[in-house]
Design a protein around this motif. Structure first.
Motif, PDB file in Angstrom:
ATOM      1  N   TYR A   4       0.855  -1.183   0.000  1.00 14.69           N
ATOM      2  CA  TYR A   4       0.000   0.000   0.000  1.00 14.69           C
ATOM      3  C   TYR A   4       0.890   1.230   0.000  1.00 14.69           C
ATOM      4  CZ  TYR A   4      -4.170   2.717   1.197  1.00 14.69           C
ATOM      5  OH  TYR A   4      -5.221   3.592   1.179  1.00 14.69           O
ATOM      6  N   ARG A   5       0.740   2.092  -1.001  1.00 13.58           N
ATOM      7  CA  ARG A   5       1.625   3.243  -1.174  1.00 13.58           C
ATOM      8  C   ARG A   5       0.810   4.530  -1.266  1.00 13.58           C
ATOM      9  NH1 ARG A   5       6.804   2.086  -0.180  1.00 13.58           N
ATOM     10  NH2 ARG A   5       7.224   4.011  -1.241  1.00 13.58           N
ATOM     11  N   TYR A   6       1.501   5.635  -1.430  1.00 10.06           N
ATOM     12  CA  TYR A   6       0.899   6.961  -1.526  1.00 10.06           C
ATOM     13  C   TYR A   6      -0.177   7.008  -2.609  1.00 10.06           C
ATOM     14  CZ  TYR A   6       0.530  11.939  -2.607  1.00 10.06           C
ATOM     15  OH  TYR A   6       0.049  13.192  -2.852  1.00 10.06           O
ATOM     16  N   GLU A   7       0.144   6.485  -3.773  1.00 11.09           N
ATOM     17  CA  GLU A   7      -0.788   6.532  -4.902  1.00 11.09           C
ATOM     18  C   GLU A   7      -2.077   5.765  -4.597  1.00 11.09           C
ATOM     19  OE1 GLU A   7       2.467   5.787  -5.204  1.00 11.09           O
ATOM     20  OE2 GLU A   7       3.183   7.548  -6.268  1.00 11.09           O
ATOM     21  N   ASP A   8      -1.958   4.651  -3.882  1.00 11.27           N
ATOM     22  CA  ASP A   8      -3.128   3.871  -3.492  1.00 11.27           C
ATOM     23  C   ASP A   8      -4.006   4.649  -2.515  1.00 11.27           C
ATOM     24  OD1 ASP A   8      -2.137   1.665  -4.983  1.00 11.27           O
ATOM     25  OD2 ASP A   8      -0.888   1.081  -3.274  1.00 11.27           O
ATOM     26  N   ALA A   9      -3.367   5.328  -1.579  1.00  8.81           N
ATOM     27  CA  ALA A   9      -4.111   6.120  -0.594  1.00  8.81           C
ATOM     28  C   ALA A   9      -4.853   7.272  -1.275  1.00  8.81           C
ATOM     29  CB  ALA A   9      -3.158   6.663   0.470  1.00  8.81           C
ATOM     30  N   VAL A  10      -4.200   7.932  -2.218  1.00  4.29           N
ATOM     31  CA  VAL A  10      -4.831   9.036  -2.942  1.00  4.29           C
ATOM     32  C   VAL A  10      -6.014   8.526  -3.756  1.00  4.29           C
ATOM     33  CG1 VAL A  10      -4.505  10.712  -4.804  1.00  4.29           C
ATOM     34  CG2 VAL A  10      -2.797  10.492  -3.012  1.00  4.29           C
ATOM     35  N   LYS A  11      -5.835   7.408  -4.422  1.00  3.17           N
ATOM     36  CA  LYS A  11      -6.925   6.834  -5.214  1.00  3.17           C
ATOM     37  C   LYS A  11      -8.123   6.512  -4.318  1.00  3.17           C
ATOM     38  CE  LYS A  11      -7.940   3.142  -8.473  1.00  3.17           C
ATOM     39  NZ  LYS A  11      -7.446   1.964  -9.158  1.00  3.17           N
ATOM     40  N   GLN A  12      -7.844   5.945  -3.160  1.00  5.74           N
ATOM     41  CA  GLN A  12      -8.918   5.621  -2.222  1.00  5.74           C
ATOM     42  C   GLN A  12      -9.624   6.890  -1.744  1.00  5.74           C
ATOM     43  OE1 GLN A  12      -7.638   3.293   1.108  1.00  5.74           O
ATOM     44  NE2 GLN A  12      -9.669   3.265   2.033  1.00  5.74           N
ATOM     45  N   LEU A  13      -8.877   7.931  -1.451  1.00 12.79           N
ATOM     46  CA  LEU A  13      -9.476   9.197  -1.024  1.00 12.79           C
ATOM     47  C   LEU A  13     -10.322   9.818  -2.129  1.00 12.79           C
ATOM     48  CD1 LEU A  13      -6.651  10.917   1.030  1.00 12.79           C
ATOM     49  CD2 LEU A  13      -8.933  10.340   1.833  1.00 12.79           C
ATOM     50  N   GLN A  14      -9.848   9.727  -3.363  1.00 13.45           N
ATOM     51  CA  GLN A  14     -10.600  10.292  -4.481  1.00 13.45           C
ATOM     52  C   GLN A  14     -11.898   9.534  -4.715  1.00 13.45           C
ATOM     53  OE1 GLN A  14      -7.542  10.126  -7.475  1.00 13.45           O
ATOM     54  NE2 GLN A  14      -7.188  12.318  -7.318  1.00 13.45           N
ATOM     55  N   GLU A  15     -11.863   8.224  -4.561  1.00 11.73           N
ATOM     56  CA  GLU A  15     -13.042   7.409  -4.836  1.00 11.73           C
ATOM     57  C   GLU A  15     -14.071   7.468  -3.715  1.00 11.73           C
ATOM     58  OE1 GLU A  15     -11.483   3.536  -5.624  1.00 11.73           O
ATOM     59  OE2 GLU A  15     -10.759   4.098  -7.615  1.00 11.73           O
ATOM     60  N   ASN A  26      -0.643   0.867   7.222  1.00 11.44           N
ATOM     61  CA  ASN A  26       0.115   0.107   6.227  1.00 11.44           C
ATOM     62  C   ASN A  26       1.011   0.975   5.348  1.00 11.44           C
ATOM     63  OD1 ASN A  26      -0.875  -2.370   7.046  1.00 11.44           O
ATOM     64  ND2 ASN A  26      -2.645  -2.243   5.697  1.00 11.44           N
ATOM     65  N   LEU A  27       0.853   2.294   5.397  1.00 11.42           N
ATOM     66  CA  LEU A  27       1.694   3.185   4.588  1.00 11.42           C
ATOM     67  C   LEU A  27       3.081   3.304   5.200  1.00 11.42           C
ATOM     68  CD1 LEU A  27      -0.555   6.256   3.703  1.00 11.42           C
ATOM     69  CD2 LEU A  27       0.574   4.755   2.108  1.00 11.42           C
ATOM     70  N   PRO A  28       4.110   3.302   4.377  1.00 11.05           N
ATOM     71  CA  PRO A  28       5.456   3.591   4.890  1.00 11.05           C
ATOM     72  C   PRO A  28       5.489   5.013   5.463  1.00 11.05           C
ATOM     73  CG  PRO A  28       5.555   2.743   2.648  1.00 11.05           C
ATOM     74  CD  PRO A  28       4.118   2.999   2.951  1.00 11.05           C
TER      75      PRO A  28
END
Length: 66
Positions: A4-15, A26-28
């Motif tokens: 789970y990375r930054y891009e995944d978190a942003v995508k989840q927030l956008q959706e 789970n984010l570094p």
């Protein structure tokens, strides 16, 4: 450990407009700090509109330029 990375978190927030504590866990650390900074700017200047949240990490962009 998850990928789970930054891009995944942003995508989840956008959706969904939300992110869970388990996902944040789970984010570094570097991605977590960057995400919180982007969320602060996003809430302050973009009125919390999900489509205006940066999709790509600024650190990644900086590395691509080098």
């Amino acid at each position: 450990m998850s990928n789970y990375r930054y891009e995944d978190a942003v995508k989840q927030l956008q959706e969904s407009g939300a992110i869970g504590l388990v996902d944040l866990k789970n984010l570094p650390h570097d991605d977590l700090v960057e995400l919180f900074e982007e969320i602060k700017v996003w809430c302050l200047y973009a009125s919390g509109k999900p489509e205006k949240l940066p999709k790509e990490s600024k650190k990644k962009k900086k590395k691509k330029k080098d």
